[in-house]
Design a protein around this motif. Structure first.
Motif, PDB file in Angstrom:
ATOM      1  N   GLN B 443      -4.268  45.466 -42.391  1.00  0.00           N
ATOM      2  CA  GLN B 443      -5.005  45.679 -41.069  1.00  0.00           C
ATOM      3  C   GLN B 443      -6.184  46.536 -41.411  1.00  0.00           C
ATOM      4  OE1 GLN B 443      -1.875  45.843 -41.622  1.00  0.00           O
ATOM      5  NE2 GLN B 443      -0.749  45.716 -39.660  1.00  0.00           N
ATOM      6  N   VAL B 498     -10.144  36.606 -35.743  1.00  0.00           N
ATOM      7  CA  VAL B 498     -10.675  37.432 -34.816  1.00  0.00           C
ATOM      8  C   VAL B 498     -11.222  36.790 -33.602  1.00  0.00           C
ATOM      9  CG1 VAL B 498     -12.557  37.934 -36.210  1.00  0.00           C
ATOM     10  CG2 VAL B 498     -11.830  39.513 -34.341  1.00  0.00           C
ATOM     11  N   VAL B 530      -3.839  42.909 -31.197  1.00  0.00           N
ATOM     12  CA  VAL B 530      -3.441  41.897 -31.992  1.00  0.00           C
ATOM     13  C   VAL B 530      -2.270  41.101 -31.457  1.00  0.00           C
ATOM     14  CG1 VAL B 530      -1.894  43.595 -33.380  1.00  0.00           C
ATOM     15  CG2 VAL B 530      -2.912  41.382 -34.305  1.00  0.00           C
ATOM     16  N   VAL B 568      -2.102  39.503 -40.658  1.00  0.00           N
ATOM     17  CA  VAL B 568      -2.215  40.574 -39.557  1.00  0.00           C
ATOM     18  C   VAL B 568      -2.010  39.990 -38.103  1.00  0.00           C
ATOM     19  CG1 VAL B 568      -4.304  42.080 -38.274  1.00  0.00           C
ATOM     20  CG2 VAL B 568      -4.154  41.886 -40.919  1.00  0.00           C
ATOM     21  N   ILE B 571      -6.603  38.732 -33.844  1.00  0.00           N
ATOM     22  CA  ILE B 571      -7.117  40.069 -33.279  1.00  0.00           C
ATOM     23  C   ILE B 571      -8.104  39.831 -32.130  1.00  0.00           C
ATOM     24  CG2 ILE B 571      -8.477  41.801 -34.029  1.00  0.00           C
ATOM     25  CD1 ILE B 571      -7.756  41.374 -37.088  1.00  0.00           C
ATOM     26  N   LEU B 599      -3.718  48.171 -33.421  1.00  0.00           N
ATOM     27  CA  LEU B 599      -3.817  47.262 -34.718  1.00  0.00           C
ATOM     28  C   LEU B 599      -2.826  47.810 -35.790  1.00  0.00           C
ATOM     29  CD1 LEU B 599      -6.140  45.879 -33.223  1.00  0.00           C
ATOM     30  CD2 LEU B 599      -7.219  45.453 -35.553  1.00  0.00           C
TER      31      LEU B 599
END
Lengths: 373, 604
Positions: B443, B498, B530, B568, B571, B599
């Motif tokens: 992250q 993202v 996220v 991750v 996002i 996050l």
């Protein structure tokens, strides 16, 4: 348990060390093998090519490039004085000539019929190289270099500015933890290498410059003061060329940090002796640290090159990162397996017993070996 | 070079300024995979002064890990021996000794000089300075600059074919007057590549032939509308091997070991980036942030490119932006307030400044406390941002191979310098280098790249797992399939995508509605969140920005896209673009802490 190589600084009471002195370009070596030299002695000499300048002669004369050779009074290779006539126009009936005069004293190096430029080369710049340390010439490479060997005390700092300086060592503070203040400095320190304790402020360095002190050696310095001294923000740690009139060496780091006791004690023992110091620092591959060399006779001198910076049980170390920054101690354990840090990174660590008896564990990368002999 | 299918065991090294990294690649069940990795300090400097010592030491780590033999009598065992020891091939890259440091010169700063800089950067060089007749320096200042910098090589360009002779010869005369000496040794002449007006060749030969190792190649800018970088890049590469590498300690020996020419590290990374972009038909920005320098690479399609799928590659190097040796330079260029804006707690400026300086003078230390890590990662954000600004300024106008332009285009390129980098069409952002590859949590790498590059629209994020892109770039020279298979299986770690709408509005006002797998989520301006979308998963997302925001389809226009997950997740960054943080320190710190919590960037 194991051991590992680690970055570190040398603090050696009695060592044999060599310093190669090299000419920037080929020149004359003035000393022979086995000669005893003093730090201030000139051991080599050469001349660097002078600065160059180019003159746009055709635009001054109002002619074409191909015509230039016919208008030149001086030819390629001719020696010229500043203000001397090098080219002129034909004029009208021999009158009203436009004159072009040399902008520098030196040699007329080239006349270009393509661009109409004339290249002038200034007088050679003499360069002299001194021995830097008192010692004996043990190696001599014709036209290139000499190596001087000496015995004595050798201390590496962590960062410095300013180049080489030679002078007598004087202690201006009583203790390693004491800040060096302007009032500690006097006119008697002029021409000396002054040792302070934990810190020197901008005002202290200014006072030292005003008094003609050759070099200051202290534990720490503030980054904001460094910026004021230099007049700019130092980007990359490549120093030594500064022309402040003083060299400055810090032994521990940035901030107020007491000088390591052994370093301070050793410098105290050298008080009144002649020393050669160099603030030059280069923190890149092939790191160079600032140094203090005090030539003096030694019966049991170790060779500086063979002093190994090995991290093993009992090794004397300095913590070089928070939360223990600046603290000194000895290695008490070297676990083999990586350990999770508070950051969650895995790293190989070292356990240290500090001088006050407390212990801590930290990454091996965050300690610096102090080679003390 | 022809691919050699029988390569089953391959060794590769990258000889960096401080560390030599070795990898072992093996073909098993028809697929190439990373088998082991080792490293050792680079040994270009005294006392060893022989780069091969570091290579052998790194290989010995691989021997320890695999229990197999790759070194005998201080030599690599290549090819493989009857007893199975050794490897089928060995390749290497190098940036030891500071890499390839060049000066470039051209008649006009914005035209031939800029083309020359692009050629040098593309070949993997650090451009120390650019000389031009309109660079506003006096002649003696240019001469002194060349003398002081002591480049490894100079690229001289200028004039279209049949155009000005006088100006480019004038630059040659300046170089001749400076008579620069190379960094390594004084027993060889400085390499100069001339890639300018064909009609000036005779005069250039007369001016520089006796003073330098002059190589003349095709004009970099034969006409105003055409840029031809390849001959100059090839000449730079050849001279790099012939002169610079051959004079660096131990490289003559190393060159006899390798199965393909040694490449400058950034050149190899650029090659692998281009290869992947071409294969996947995507637009990529990559960064390699090291201790001393930061390289940025981009591969973009342009409307002018022919055919339509053709891509434009650009590389820049920010020679003094890095996380250890150059950390203080990042602070000098970014300024302390810009560093402090990313730190999620109150910090005393004096302590911060001294702490950063202490990292500079002891560059190998690592953060032990969470706060130290946060400060280093704040500095990383600024290093990435500054390096990317430099990249966008250089990646402009013309493309790297022959491109036809109109006269009007040529003049607009000279004056406007519109960047080729279009963040809204960017498909993937790839990060490499210790601070990104070795961040304790992925992250953290994702957020550093988002804050540093400010991606727009929908962008995939990835990091190089253990910094092996240089090895794979040079490996591609002898076996492209091996390089690609290892890149996909072992090198890239997908972080996720993202989503970042472009536009600004007060924090808290509506920004975006997102539908993922039948669930609808709403986001106010100023949020970071996220959503779960794991590595290997793909999903279609429908995005509906409010009227102030654009995701690539236009302000307020909806967009549906397929996104790939990662370690991750997906996002969502609704802080707006251009990215602006709250000005009041307390509000800013609270916002940073909230985003970090959302996050799970740092341990609580």
């Amino acid at each position: 348990m194991g051991n590992a190589f680690s970055p570190g600084l040398k603090v050696l009471a009695a060592t044999t060390l060599r310093r190669e002195r090299r000419l920037p370009i080929a020149g004359d070596v003035l000393v022979g093998m086995g000669a005893h030299v003093a730090a201030e002695h000139v051991v080599m000499r050469t001349e660097l090519p002078g600065p160059a300048d180019m003159m746009n002669v055709i635009s001054m004369l109002g002619i074409l490039p191909g015509e230039l050779p016919h208008y030149m009074v001086k030819k390629e290779g001719a020696r010229v004085e500043k203000g001397e006539l090098i080219a002129e126009s034909k004029g009208m009936f021999g009158l009203f000539k436009t004159r072009v005069e040399s902008t520098m004293t030196g040699t007329l190096e080239a006349i270009s019929p393509v661009t109409g430029q004339v290249t002038l080369r200034g007088l050679p710049v003499p360069v002299e190289v001194t021995a830097y340390v008192d010692g004996v010439v043990i190696e001599r490479v014709e036209k290139e270099s000499v190596t001087i060997e000496t015995t004595g005390t050798f201390i590496q700092g962590i960062f410095g500015i300013g180049g080489e300086a030679i002078g007598t060592i004087v202690l201006a503070t009583q203790a390693a933890h004491e800040e060096l203040k302007p009032e500690h400095l006097t006119a008697a320190h002029a021409g000396c290498i002054v040792v302070g304790g934990s810190f020197a402020s901008f005002a202290t360095v200014q006072q030292a410059r005003a008094l003609g002190i050759r070099a200051l050696i202290v534990g720490g310095l503030d980054d904001a003061d460094l910026k004021r001294m230099l007049g700019y923000e130092l980007g990359v740690a490549i120093t030594g060329h500064e022309t402040l009139g003083i060299s400055l060496i810090i032994t521990e780091g940035f901030g107020t940090i007491p000088m390591a006791g052994k370093t301070f004690d050793l410098l105290r023992a050298c008080a009144g002796m002649k020393a050669s110091v160099n603030g030059r620092t280069q923190i890149r591959a092939g790191v160079m640290r600032p140094e203090i060399i005090v030539p003096r006779p030694a019966t049991h001198a170790v060779d500086e090159r063979t002093t190994r910076l090995l991290l093993e049980l009992g090794t004397r170390v300095r913590a070089i990162r928070e939360p223990y920054f600046g603290r000194l101690g000895a290695v008490s354990a070297l676990p083999v397996e990586p350990v999770e840090l508070p950051t969650e990174s895995m790293a190989r660590v070292v356990a240290i017993t500090f001088d006050d008896g407390t212990t801590a564990t930290m990454p091996r990368a965050n300690v610096e070996v102090i080679a003390i002999l | 070079m022809t691919p050699t299918p029988e390569l089953n065991v391959i060794l590769a090294t990258d000889c960096g300024s401080t560390t030599t990294k070795a990898i072992l690649i093996e073909q098993r069940d028809g697929h190439y995979r990373l088998a082991a990795r080792g490293e050792a300090p680079t040994t270009v400097e005294a006392p060893a002064e022989d780069v091969t010592c570091g290579v052998v030491n790194a290989m010995q780590e691989i021997e320890d890990l695999t229990g197999r033999r790759f070194v005998e009598n201080e030599h690599l065992l290549v090819p493989r021996q009857p007893d199975g020891s050794g490897a089928d091939a060995y390749v290497s890259t190098s940036s030891a000794g500071g890499g390839l440091q060049m000066m470039v010169a051209g008649v006009v700063l914005q035209m031939t000089a800029e083309s020359a800089a692009r050629a040098a950067l593309g070949a993997g060089a650090i451009v120390m300075d650019t000389l031009a007749t309109n660079d506003r320096r006096r002649v003696f200042e240019r001469i002194e600059r060349i003398r002081n910098l002591r480049p490894d090589m100079i690229l001289l360009s200028g004039g279209t074919d049949g155009g000005t002779v006088r100006h480019v010869v004038s630059l040659a005369e300046i170089i001749a007057a400076a008579d620069p000496k190379p960094r390594f040794g004084s027993d060889y002449r400085l390499p100069v590549v001339y890639a300018g007006n064909i009609e000036a060749r005779t005069a250039i030969q007369a001016t520089l032939g006796g003073k330098s190792a002059l190589q003349i190649v095709d004009n970099i800018r034969p006409t105003l509308e055409c840029e031809n970088l390849k001959p100059a890049r090839d000449a730079i590469h050849d001279l790099f091997l012939e002169h610079v590498m051959a004079h660096a300690p131990g490289y003559k020996k190393l060159m006899t070991w390798t199965s393909a020419p040694i490449m400058p590290t950034p050149g190899a990374v650029g090659d692998i980036m281009q290869l992947i972009a071409r294969r996947e038909s995507i637009q990529v920005v990559g960064v390699d942030i090291g201790g001393a320098t930061t390289d940025v690479f981009s591969v973009f399609r342009t409307e002018a490119a022919t055919p339509a799928s053709a891509q434009v590659f650009n590389r820049t190097v920010s020679a003094n932006l890095g996380m250890s040796y150059s950390i203080s330079n990042v602070v000098a260029e970014a300024t302390i307030p810009n560093i402090m804006r990313w730190i999620p707690f109150d910090v005393d400026e004096r302590l911060l400044r001294n702490g950063i300086r202490n990292k500079m003078i002891r560059p190998t230390t690592i953060p032990q406390q969470r706060e130290s890590l946060m400060i280093e990662q704040a500095i990383c954000r600024e290093a990435l941002r500054l390096a990317f600004v430099q990249h966008k300024n250089m990646a402009v106008g013309l493309k790297g191979v022959q491109q036809q332009r109109t006269i009007g285009d040529a003049f607009s390129q000279a004056t406007s310098g519109a960047t080729l980098v279009n963040m809204l069409t960017l498909d993937m952002l790839v990060g490499s280098g210790g601070v990104l590859s070795h961040a304790p949590r992925r992250q953290q790498a994702a957020l550093m790249m988002i804050d540093g590059f400010a991606p727009e629209g929908v962008t995939q994020l990835a990091v190089d797992s253990i910094f092996m892109m240089p090895h794979l770039g040079v490996l591609a020279q002898i076996n492209e399939r091996a390089a690609i298979e290892v890149f996909e299986a072992d090198c890239l770690i997908h972080l996720g995508a993202v989503v970042a709408p472009v536009g600004t509005a007060p924090y808290g006002t509506p920004c975006l509605t997102l539908t993922l797998r039948g669930e609808t989520h709403t986001f106010a301006t100023g949020e970071m969140r996220v959503l779960p979308l794991y590595d290997g998963e793909t999903a279609e997302v429908t995005l509906r920005p409010t009227r102030h925001f654009d995701l690539g389809a236009g302000k307020g226009k909806p967009l549906t896209k397929t996104v790939r997950g990662g370690v991750v997740g997906l996002i969502i960054d609704t802080r707006g673009r251009p990215l602006q943080l709250p000005e009041k320190p307390a509000v800013r710190i609270a916002a940073l802490q909230q985003w970090n919590r959302a996050l799970q960037v740092y341990p609580e």
